[in-house]
Design a protein around this motif. Structure first.
Motif, PDB file in Angstrom:
ATOM      1  N   ILE A  43     -45.404  52.940  99.735  1.00  0.00           N
ATOM      2  CA  ILE A  43     -44.647  52.885 101.204  1.00  0.00           C
ATOM      3  C   ILE A  43     -43.321  53.505 101.326  1.00  0.00           C
ATOM      4  N   GLU A  84     -42.837  56.097 104.546  1.00  0.00           N
ATOM      5  CA  GLU A  84     -41.740  56.255 105.263  1.00  0.00           C
ATOM      6  C   GLU A  84     -40.868  57.559 105.321  1.00  0.00           C
ATOM      7  N   ALA A  88     -43.473  51.186 107.504  1.00  0.00           N
ATOM      8  CA  ALA A  88     -44.644  51.598 107.109  1.00  0.00           C
ATOM      9  C   ALA A  88     -45.553  50.552 106.757  1.00  0.00           C
ATOM     10  N   ALA A  89     -44.851  49.364 106.116  1.00  0.00           N
ATOM     11  CA  ALA A  89     -45.374  48.221 105.755  1.00  0.00           C
ATOM     12  C   ALA A  89     -46.495  47.340 106.758  1.00  0.00           C
ATOM     13  N   ILE A 116     -49.128  49.526 108.033  1.00  0.00           N
ATOM     14  CA  ILE A 116     -50.116  49.457 106.790  1.00  0.00           C
ATOM     15  C   ILE A 116     -51.061  48.076 107.041  1.00  0.00           C
ATOM     16  N   TRP A 161     -51.013  52.632  98.374  1.00  0.00           N
ATOM     17  CA  TRP A 161     -52.154  52.404  99.192  1.00  0.00           C
ATOM     18  C   TRP A 161     -53.221  53.561  99.195  1.00  0.00           C
TER      19      TRP A 161
END
Length: 220
Positions: free
Chosen positions: A39, A43, A52-53, A56, A77
């Motif tokens: 993450i 970012e 970003a989280a 996602i 990820w």
């Protein structure tokens, strides 16, 4: 009065892009990356103020039921082929290099007992571990050096890597492969030599007590 336009300009300058656009950015990075991405790394690439989280999470839902999935690998990820479609990739996959029995046992001990030192590996195996065995696993990037033990000599420890987790499709080290999975991956012969007990049959055979597994994989 001269400050008002400047404040407005500052506000628009750092305004995060729409969430749908953030989702597209995350998708582009994951698709192009050969390795899982954290993450923080996402970012760092995205405009200031991006989440970003959250992007996602939305992207993961959008790929549900599709040919590829957004999966978590450790703390990172990645986009990976759906498990039920893996057979389609058989012609494109590289043949897995088989490990020696010593390397398999060493890898299993590190995976189920991490972090552990070379002396602890030898104590569990009952025989010495050659430098070549450790070097092979380090070269494959399936294990790495961990923290040093706060004991005389301060020996180094070994732990499994995100590459190891990614190879077996694991989110974290709490869900390790057993004997069947190792055989399916071509890393273990079907018949062990007489008088040996294969490692990886289950957590009870490796550790003795299944209920203690959580303690073995606490983050340091």
């Amino acid at each position: 009065m001269t400050d008002e336009p400047q404040d407005e300009g500052t506000g628009t300058l750092f305004e995060a892009p729409p969430l749908a656009e953030q989702e597209r950015m995350v998708e582009a990075v994951l698709f192009a990356s050969s390795e899982p991405v954290t993450i923080a790394d996402l970012e760092a690439r995205m405009p200031h103020g991006s989440d970003a989280a959250q992007a996602i999470e939305i992207l993961q839902k959008r790929y549900e039921g599709r040919g590829v999935r957004v999966v978590r690998v450790g703390e990172a990820w990645a986009i990976r082929t759906a498990p039920d479609l893996g057979f389609l990739m058989q012609k494109e996959t590289v043949e897995t290099r088989k490990l020696s029995r010593a390397a398999i046992e060493t890898l299993a001990i590190v995976a189920y007992h991490q972090p552990c030192t070379r002396a602890e590996i030898e104590e569990i195996r009952g025989v010495s571990v050659s430098r070549g065995t450790i070097d092979q696993l380090l070269e494959m990037e399936w294990i790495r050096l961990g923290r040093r033990r706060m004991t005389p000599g301060r020996p180094v420890t070994f732990v499994v890597t995100p590459q190891f987790l990614d190879h077996f499709g694991l989110e974290n080290a709490r869900d390790l492969p057993g004997l069947k999975e190792l055989r399916a991956a071509g890393l273990l012969e079907n018949r062990p030599p007489p008088g040996t007990i294969p490692l990886g049959e289950g957590r009870e055979e490796i550790d003795g007590e299944d209920e203690d597994q959580t303690e073995l994989f606490e983050e340091e």
